[in-house]
Design a protein around this motif. Sequence first.
Motif, PDB file in Angstrom:
ATOM      1  N   ARG A   1      -9.192   3.091   0.426  1.00  0.00           N
ATOM      2  CA  ARG A   1      -9.135   1.629   0.587  1.00  0.00           C
ATOM      3  C   ARG A   1     -10.431   1.161   1.211  1.00  0.00           C
ATOM      4  N   GLY A   2     -11.024   0.124   0.654  1.00  0.00           N
ATOM      5  CA  GLY A   2     -12.260  -0.444   1.179  1.00  0.00           C
ATOM      6  C   GLY A   2     -11.980  -1.464   2.266  1.00  0.00           C
ATOM      7  N   ASP A   3     -13.015  -1.841   2.990  1.00  0.00           N
ATOM      8  CA  ASP A   3     -12.890  -2.839   4.050  1.00  0.00           C
ATOM      9  C   ASP A   3     -12.454  -4.196   3.510  1.00  0.00           C
ATOM     10  N   ASP A   4     -12.666  -4.432   2.217  1.00  0.00           N
ATOM     11  CA  ASP A   4     -12.301  -5.706   1.596  1.00  0.00           C
ATOM     12  C   ASP A   4     -10.923  -5.645   0.925  1.00  0.00           C
ATOM     13  N   ASP A   5     -10.140  -4.611   1.271  1.00  0.00           N
ATOM     14  CA  ASP A   5      -8.801  -4.399   0.709  1.00  0.00           C
ATOM     15  C   ASP A   5      -8.812  -4.100  -0.788  1.00  0.00           C
ATOM     16  N   SER A   6      -9.946  -3.661  -1.304  1.00  0.00           N
ATOM     17  CA  SER A   6      -9.972  -3.105  -2.649  1.00  0.00           C
ATOM     18  C   SER A   6      -9.626  -1.628  -2.512  1.00  0.00           C
ATOM     19  N   TYR A   7      -9.321  -0.995  -3.630  1.00  0.00           N
ATOM     20  CA  TYR A   7      -8.956   0.420  -3.637  1.00  0.00           C
ATOM     21  C   TYR A   7      -9.814   1.157  -4.655  1.00  0.00           C
TER      22      TYR A   7
ATOM     23  N   GLU B   1       0.832  -1.199   0.000  1.00  0.00           N
ATOM     24  CA  GLU B   1       0.000   0.000   0.000  1.00  0.00           C
ATOM     25  C   GLU B   1       0.872   1.256   0.000  1.00  0.00           C
TER      26      GLU B   1
END
Length: 104
Positions: free
Chosen positions: A52-58, A24
Amino acid sequence: MHTPSPHFGGLEFARFRLRPGVSEATLRQAAQAVEEHLLRHQPGFVGHALLRGDDDSYVDLVLADSHERAVALCELWPDDPHGAHFLSLLAPGSALLAFYRRIA
């Protein structure tokens, strides 16, 4: 990063995942370089944010003064060394790119 202004007319929304092995911190540095060396110098640029999302997407957001300018700013990335580097950090096939017009 530059705080987005409420005075924008369009935006580019890119949701993606990182390529395996990319940190990151590396992504943040690449996003800062794109903003500093490419986006800030373009007409119509209003703001930029990396989330950054909670699901580790960006999500990468580029705000512009119009929808058309948002599209034009996005088209610059592949041919710019900083933009191309940022794009190389994304997991292949993971990017979802969309453009939006402000309606209110």
